[in-house]
Each structure stands twice: as C-alpha cells, then as structure tokens.
Design an enzyme around this catalytic site. Sequence first.
Site, PDB file in Angstrom:
ATOM      1  N   SER A   1       0.836  -1.197   0.000  1.00  0.00           N
ATOM      2  CA  SER A   1       0.000   0.000   0.000  1.00  0.00           C
ATOM      3  C   SER A   1       0.874   1.251   0.000  1.00  0.00           C
ATOM      4  CB  SER A   1      -0.952  -0.040   1.197  1.00  0.00           C
ATOM      5  OG  SER A   1      -1.979   0.898   1.063  1.00  0.00           O
TER       6      SER A   1
ATOM      7  N   ASP B   1      -9.153  -3.851  -6.689  1.00  0.00           N
ATOM      8  CA  ASP B   1      -8.778  -2.977  -5.573  1.00  0.00           C
ATOM      9  C   ASP B   1      -9.594  -1.683  -5.655  1.00  0.00           C
ATOM     10  OD1 ASP B   1      -7.515  -1.357  -3.683  1.00  0.00           O
ATOM     11  OD2 ASP B   1      -5.541  -2.215  -4.100  1.00  0.00           O
TER      12      ASP B   1
ATOM     13  N   HIS C   1      -7.982  -4.547  -1.980  1.00  0.00           N
ATOM     14  CA  HIS C   1      -6.692  -4.055  -1.490  1.00  0.00           C
ATOM     15  C   HIS C   1      -5.990  -5.048  -0.566  1.00  0.00           C
ATOM     16  CE1 HIS C   1      -3.800  -0.876  -1.148  1.00  0.00           C
ATOM     17  NE2 HIS C   1      -3.908  -0.804   0.159  1.00  0.00           N
TER      18      HIS C   1
END
Length: 903
Positions: free
Chosen positions: A754, A831, A864
């Site tokens: 991330s 995502d 994600h």
Amino acid sequence: MGKFEDDGNSESVPLTRQRSESLASQTSTDSGLSIASESFMKNHKGGNTMPTDGGDGDRYLDVEDGGETGLDEPLISSGTKTGSSSRLRKIVWLLVLLCVGGWVLSFVLFLTQKRPDTAALSSASTVEIHEPGPATGGTSHGKPVTLEQVLSGTWSPKSHAISWIAGPDGEDGLLVEQGEKQDAFLRVKDIRSSEDGVDNLETRVLMKKGYIWFDGEAMLSAKTWPSPDMNRVLVMTDIQSNWRHSYFGKYWILDVATQKAEPLDPGNLSGRVQLAAWSPTSDAVVFVRENNLYLRKLTSLEVTPITKDGDENLFYGVPDWVYEEEVFSGNTGTWWSDDGKFVAFLRTNETAVPEYPIQYFRSRPSGKQPPPGLENYPEVRQIKYPKPGSPNPIVNLQFYDVEKNEVFSFEMPEDFVDDERIIIEVVWASEGKVLIRETNRESDVVKIFVMDTKARTGKLVRSDDIAALDGGWVEPTQSTRVIPADPKNGRPHDGYVDTVIYEGYDHLAYFTPFDNPEPVMLTKGNWEVVNAPSAVDLKKGLVYFVATKEAPTQRHVYSVKLDGSDLRPLTDTSAPGFFDVSFSHGAGYGLLSYKGPAVPWQAVINTQGDEIDFINLIEENVELAKMVEESAIPTEVYSNVTIDGYTLQVLERRPPNFNPEKKYPVLFFLYGGPGSQTVDRKFTIDFQTYVASNLGYIVVTVDGRGTGFIGREARCLVRGNIGHYEAIDQIETAKIWASKSYVDESRMAVWGWSYGGYMTLKVLEQDAGETFQYGMAVAPVTDWRFYDSIYTERYMHTPEHNPSGYANASIDDVMALGHSVRFLIMHGVADDNVHLQNTLVLIDKLDLKNIDNYDMQVFPDSDHSIQFHMAHALVYERLSSWLINAFNGEWHRTANPKPQEST
C-alpha cells in the site's frame, strides 16, 4: 486511507495514518459484539500488581545511538517477549560453557569490545551496539517460525472482546460478554466487588443461543447490540460485506424475557439494512435501508420513514465510500441525542462525484445473475470515487425531532461552503446542544460549532488555522469528550476535552465554557497523546488517556485532573511497554490490554482507588508463551539514527544464531505513511519475523520523517512533497547498515504494501541502484492524482495549488528504476482503494523506456487486501520465494540472457 488499524499484520493495512486504534470506552451501543469472549480466568487481589512478563532478557536489545538514548529508550536490557524459563536458560548456558568454555570466553571478549560501525553519511548518527553478555543470537534454540504459522494466525495473541454497558439505573462496572457457553451466548456481568460498597447485580443472560428462531427457521447471529435497559437485543443475521467497514444484513429484535425474535421491520422481511441503533431510552431503533433513514418505535409494528429521497447518489445516515474510508473509519453517520429526543444524521450528496469502474472476472459480488447472452462479460461495479481536484461529496448535517416527526437543519455562521466542507465529528452535549467539528477541503483549517437544536441556532466557538500554525494538517478524529456542568464539583459550565497542537506536539486541552478560547492544558511536553482522551471520570474529575510519554515506541495509560494537575501513570513505566485500555461507562473500571514487548495479556482493572487494582486476569496467552519458548525467535535490536537533525526510531531483527563475523543480506520493511508507526514495542510475530527466523536474513525497519509520535515538526515536513524525505531516510539508514561489518551490501532489498508499496518504488527511484538492489511493492500508489481526494489533499493540497508537488511525488523516473537489479509488483485487480490504474500506468511508463527488470503479478477479483481465492497466502509465498531468488543471485543471471548451445 482510513485509520491505521493494527491487526497484527501491518504490511497489509491500506494507506493509513497511525492512531493506535484504542479500545476507547466501547459501550454496547458503539459496535456489535461479534468475537467470542470467555468468562474470567483468574482473580488477582493485591493492589497494583502487574502480571509478570517473565522470560529471558535477550530477545531484544536497546541500542545507544550517539549518546542520545534519552530521546527514546533507556540504555538497559529491557523486558522480554519470550516468556521462557530463566532457570532453564541458566542450565543450558552452563552446559554450553562446560562444553566449549574456551571458545565462549574468547567470543565474549570479542563481543565486549566496542566496535563502532561508521555511518556512510556524516549526517547520520554513529550506532554503537551494547550487547548484554554472550547471548547475541537471542533465542537460537527451537524451530524456526514458518510462513504457514504466520499466515494461519498461529502466532496471533488471543484477545477478548468485551463491551461495557451502563446499568438500568446508571450502574458502573457492567460488561457484556459474548461466548459459546451453554444457554448463555450473550450475558451481562457485574464486576463490582462487595468491597466497593455496592450490591452486585446478578449475571443476566440476554441471549441464550447464538442464533434466533423466526417462522420455523434458525438464523445465526452475526452481531448483537443490547438495548440500554437490557430488556431487548438487536440481532443481525445474514451479514454481507460492503466496503472495508460497512455491511448489510437482516435485523431482528429479541425479547430477553421470552427469547422470541421479531423483524426490525415486520413489513419488509427481505430488506437489507445498512445500519441500526438503539435510542438511549430503549424505546426505539433508528435504521438505514437503501440509503433512507427510518424509525421503529417499539410500541408499534409500523416504521416511520424519516427520509424518502435516498438513492444511489444520496445517502442518509451512513457515509459514502470516501467518508467511510477516510473520515470515520466506520459505517455510521447517525447519532442519537442523550435524551433520545433528537437524531443527528449526515446527508451526503455525491451526484457530482465521478465514478470509477471495478471489474470482477471470476465472481459476481452483486449476487445477481447476468442476462442470457452476457454470461461471459465481467461484472462491473461503479463506485463514486473522488480523486484529487475532482468534486467531493457535499455533506450536510440534518436533525430529526422524534416527538414532532420533523426533519430540520439550519445555517451556521462562518461555515465552510458546501464544496469545501468536511464534517469529521458530531458529539451530543446536554439540553439539545451538539458539537460539530469541520475542516476545509485541504484539512488545514478546523472549526468547532455548537448547535442548539431546541433554539435552532448555531455558533462558531473555535477556529484553528493549522497551516498558519505549523504548515501541517488536522487528522479526522472522533474522541472529543463533553464535560457537563456540575457546579457542586467546581464545573459551572459545560465544556469539552479535545486534542490540540501545543508547542509542536498533540496534547489534551479542556475548554470550558464551550466558547472559551483559552483552554486548560491538561498535558504538556515533548511527547504526544494517542487517540485521546480514552475516558473521563466525572465524579473524580479525572481524564484518562494513552500517551508516548516514556518513548515514541511505547504506550502507557495515564490520568490527569481536569485542572491539569496530578498527572500520573496507571501502568508500570519502569520498563518498556505498549498498553491499550477501554473504560466502563463511568470510568471506574477498565479492560487493560498489554500488547508487548512480552507475550500479551488482558486484565480487568478497578480505577476507583488511588491506584489501580487488578480484578481479573482474563487472558495470559499461555500457549503462545510456550510456543515462544520452543521457537527460534529473532533478536530485536531497538536503536535510533539522526538524519538531518531528526531522531528516527529503528528496529533491527537479527536471525537466531546471529554471528557478527558473517555477512547477512538485509531486507528493509517499511510503511511510512503520514502519522503512521511501524517501529513499536508490541509483541509481533509476522512476515518479517519469518524472514529473519526461517530465511536467516536481517530485517530493518525505520520510521522516517512524516511518521507519527515524534512531534509535528518531523511529521509536517513532508506536506506537499510526500515520498521525498521519507525515501531519503530509508536510503540514508540503509547506507548506515550497508557499512556494518556483518552486512552484505550487495544483497539489500526493500518491500512494503500500500503506502509501503509506494515507498518501495520511491526508494528505488531515488536510490537508482546505489544502495538497494531489489524491491517488492504490493498494491502501490504510483501517482497521487489517482488516489482519493480527502486523504491525498490533506497531505498534498489540491493539484491546482500544488502541481509540482504531485509531479515530484509520482513514480516517474523509470530509468532510475532500471538501475536496480530487479523489482516485483503485485496488485489486486478489484482494488477499490488503490486502483489497479496505478500499476498499469507505471507499467506503460516502463514499457515506453524499454525497462524490463521487473516481475508483475495481478490477482483477479481481489481488493486491497488481496484475499479472493486464498490469494493472501499466495502473495506472501511469492514474496518469500522471490526474495530468496534475489539474495541467491538468480536475478543477476536473468539480466542478460544468453542462448545455450545445442548439444
């Protein structure tokens, strides 16, 4: 990117800021109980006696850094995480000494010599390691930590979910437990002792079974919410996830006396409810369905629609995607007044917000089958996703008068205009008054309003220009505590306790009356409060909070009086510790959670005396402690480095049987998002532990500039130019490690997920192969113009105001990436947080420059967290094997492939 929720797997946490998500004062109406909690295990009497950490003291070491240890950790052998028997250790070492005494003696003499490792850069502090005796390798005995253990949660400490609830007459010390006991699935316990001079309430079973019956069908409970009077329970079944914090489900009202359930809305049995909440008077439930708000009074089977025009663009009472992710980190936008006469709720209009398509190739999250002939096309979910500079949702606060069945709103003086307003907190006070906290779009001006719902007037009581104060920003928090007037106890006016910026740090301030511009500062110093306050004891006039007073990497619990005097710790500050706490309704009791550095435990405490008393130790994690004894756990070395005058926290994980005469590969693990923290004193066995324990590599983590809990100067420096200073700090620290005698400088890698994935690429870009040869980036941002507006503009301003900053922050110099040996990128195709767009645009840039020293893997239908079809395990297996190949030199062989001659 939401709050930094540490779930023990921080590398997979989406782009977030650190808030050390406190258990702060949960009540039964705050959130549904969904995690089992068994009954108390042990009873501890004896005053302020902490459960012992136990164990040998050589798993982790404190390291002196240029004589600056006073800035963080004391130069002592700190507590332990191992919990192993010191007697057994002595026997083992005695046998070792008898067998190889001469060798050990020479080894000890070697280790006791100071061997400074010269920093590669003069701006970084020299590090001198002081190792306590011959146990330099930590717990070398036992089996290595396996990846399967880490991924399966075997190493995750057990913790118990209990929620506090006020008694029918306001009694303190009542908690709600959920478990699997026979005929006692949901129960309320009174933990007050007869020594407290009170009559205990009998344990009350609210829900006998973990399921309900209706119309001959059994339905499993997913979440439960007891009513304040404990006569009914709101039960959710058939839960379906929406976004990260939100969900849909069917809701039922269970009568405690009869154990019979009825639908929340008898007229709509199939409706999927997004949110439901009890009134404080237990006589009504407000709920959201299909983005409209409804009221169900228990005296009737009918429901009253509060709003009627909710649709896919207009939300009532629940946040949209960006508010859920970046403002509230939750699914609620509805708040009852304390007397149950009013409901405050958000009206969110995202008509102008552009859509982003999320494609699903292997699943259909909508649950709908495609029309005939369209089976081979992916399902596309359009989400309203504001990117920097694009229209944000327009959010207003509205009110519902329960008695008059009337919705109303009113203008506030000096309010932000619609497209500039972000509402970040709503807190009810007494007599129909409510505090509203708002920021401007770039989150650097904050305004506090007090609204009077009875007089229907509003007033601006505070305005802080954060940009003018220190050039920084304000984070969206929801921890303000209203302090009602109590003239008999020296409080003539209503007030509130809030976190403010004071002399460069986050501290607690008490504002009374509401419009007093000069607060009473409750805390001061070169340290910060965390998600504070945790609770307020109105009878004793005490404010409880968690803070970093001892060190940035630690958390201890403190109390202070409302006049700012008598600040004292509730936890033992003589040794490193990381604590969290949730308090009962009146703050007379608490659930104290010790999270490290030793094996975690939980205890219920009594805070009514001058010192805390331990009532029950409800979790010791005995099995986990035994696993630690039997495993080869890496040594953790805590230190700090100074770069450009800023002192930064560093954690080095050394493999078991560490030999300073060998040359080890080094993996840097990072996150680095604004306000986050990765180096702390929590007990953590994760992927990094596996790499050190099983693969035998050194793992280093440094919290660079921009991260949290080292003061606002270091944090706010990155504003408008994120990625720049953070990458410098990683590279500078890596050069320090590359110069160490036990490090193989030709085998250094960096990885993150991330924001950490973004930082991995930014480090490789700025380093251009000089220090790091390898990198692994999972779900990375590559251009901040692609991320959501509320998060990005908080740290970068809008693209219109900062075009050069956005250009500098993007991953654009692909020729520099080409100087590394090789890097890996992985991303989930579905995502919804960091869109696949980020990775695809970067790949195109690489293609245009003919850069091919990378590997890429995508995961269809994964969001994600990359979970679809068990992909989470595949990610870590790929990271592990790819890293092994890197440090084995395999990627050098693939750089310039040559055809083999035929034989």
